[in-house]
Enzyme design. Structure first.
Site, short mmCIF file in Angstrom:
data_model
loop_
_atom_site.label_atom_id
_atom_site.label_comp_id
_atom_site.label_asym_id
_atom_site.label_seq_id
_atom_site.Cartn_x
_atom_site.Cartn_y
_atom_site.Cartn_z
N GLY A 96 0.80 -1.21 0.00
CA GLY A 96 0.00 0.00 0.00
C GLY A 96 0.84 1.26 0.00
N CYS A 97 0.48 2.20 0.87
CA CYS A 97 1.15 3.50 0.91
C CYS A 97 2.59 3.40 1.40
CB CYS A 97 0.36 4.45 1.81
SG CYS A 97 -1.31 4.79 1.24
N ALA A 98 2.96 2.33 2.07
CA ALA A 98 4.34 2.16 2.54
C ALA A 98 5.28 1.73 1.42
CB ALA A 98 4.38 1.12 3.66
N ALA A 99 4.71 1.35 0.28
CA ALA A 99 5.52 0.73 -0.77
C ALA A 99 6.51 1.69 -1.41
CB ALA A 99 4.61 0.12 -1.84
N PHE B 81 4.43 4.99 5.25
CA PHE B 81 3.61 4.28 6.23
C PHE B 81 2.44 3.61 5.51
CE2 PHE B 81 4.92 8.38 8.33
CZ PHE B 81 6.03 7.86 8.98
#
Length: 389
Positions: free
Chosen positions: A137-140, A333
């Protein structure tokens, strides 16, 4: 010295404003018992504009998961070549100089990955290694930077190209009516980004170390439910408070590197929402202005998932006010709850090549940018060129 060069950013040309978002919510959910709460939450995000790949009327229709994924594939193939070309220009490299392709996306699915299409279509060597990242997700975005750093440490003088492609609007689900879903509908936007990590040479952020941290027993706080209609985004109400658990991980990594996390020269972090940035200011004892690049991304683009860190980083390059060797932090994150963290030093801005330093806003088109169609075999180096392992 492993260097993260200036990113290239692109956004679609369809725009929805905060006022339009609020009015749509009132029209679509007039009978919702928690509409007032949802409207307040959306307004408090600080998001003023978002870019989407389709007109809003088309976005609100759900033609089925198959059609949406076909659209994702077509849009990705249409838009990725431009950010690739500009990111390579920033790094002063060509496609044949890349040893690893990392493709990051959580808003559509392809197998083979876009990395295979890129190798076949954009002139990369046939022995270029591939690393698709689909479930962070956004941590990628942060994870991609860290894996690129690891690769360049393992294979000195190699180069890695990262591409993040997020069409969050294609995950809109008209039947999801929870407050978390309504908030998400007013928060997420679409964008693409690309950046090169050079194992040797280049200017930008010299990466020194990286780390990861997962908060135990938070797997269901951010997740997808995969159903017949596609990806249904699930957001727990506890997510905005996660910085109390993740800020210590940022401090620990900096301490291990003998840096003070509260005394760095720049901070590039994922802007999931204003509470994330406000809490980081509090728990790391930093003024709100510290996170101005992430706040600007949130205001202008919304939450663009894995592309956030690259958009915020591009704003740091644009400002170009960090002194040479200034220290900084990059962090993404996302689901897990996971933090991917990197520490590095500023080495300066990349040279401007044409308009490569500007964000591209694409009109609808069917033609790939010139110079990035299938390269003839005679133009490509042999498969044995630049071995990396």
């Amino acid at each position: 010295m492993t260097t993260l060069c200036r990113p290239a950013i692109a956004v679609p040309d369809h725009i929805i404003t905060l006022d339009e978002t609020l009015e749509l919510a009132r029209q679509l959910h007039s009978g919702h018992e928690q509409l007032g709460l949802a409207l307040r939450l959306i307004e408090n995000t600080g998001v003023r504009t978002r870019h989407i790949v389709q007109p809003i009327a088309d976005t609100l229709r759900h033609p089925g998961f198959e059609q949406r994924n076909l659209l994702y594939t077509a849009e990705a193939k249409s838009r990725v070549p431009d950010v690739v070309e500009r990111a390579l220009d920033h790094a002063e490299l060509k496609a044949r100089d890349i040893d690893l392709l990392i493709y990051v996306s959580c808003t559509g699915f392809m197998m083979p990955s876009m990395t295979a299409w890129m190798i076949n279509s954009l002139g990369f060597r046939s022995n270029t290694r591939q690393l698709p990242i689909a479930q962070l997700g956004c941590a990628a975005g942060g994870a991609a930077i860290n894996r690129a750093h690891d690769f360049c440490l393992a294979y000195p003088q190699s180069n890695v190209l990262i591409v993040a492609c997020e069409f969050c609007s294609l995950c809109y689900q008209p039947t999801d009516l929870g407050v978390g879903s309504l908030l998400s509908n007013g928060l997420f936007g679409d964008a693409l980004a690309a950046a090169v990590v050079r194992g040797e040479g280049g200017t930008g952020v010299a990466l020194e170390c990286n780390g990861s941290h997962l908060v135990p027993d938070t797997e269901d706080w951010i997740s997808y439910s995969v159903r017949d209609t596609g990806f249904h985004f699930l957001l727990d109400k506890r997510v905005p408070g996660t910085m109390e658990m993740l800020a210590p991980a940022l401090r620990t990594l900096a301490d291990q590197h003998l840096w003070d996390v509260s005394d760095l020269d720049f901070y590039i972090v994922h802007a999931g929402g204003p509470r994330i940035l406000d809490d980081l200011s509090h728990f790391l004892d930093l003024p709100p202005e510290t996170f101005r690049f992430s706040r600007a991304t949130l205001t202008d683009r919304g939450n663009i998932a894995s592309a956030v860190v690259f958009d915020a980083l591009d704003r740091l390059f644009e400002e170009d006010r960090v002194a040479g060797s200034g220290t900084g932090l990059i962090a993404g994150f996302g689901p897990g709850i996971t933090a991917e963290i990197a520490l590095g030093r500023w080495t300066g801005t990349s040279p401007v090549v044409g308009t490569a330093d500007k964000t591209a806003v694409f009109p609808e088109r069917d033609v790939l940018p010139s110079g990035l169609r299938h390269a003839p075999a005679s133009a490509r180096p042999p498969a044995t060129a630049r071995p990396v392992g």
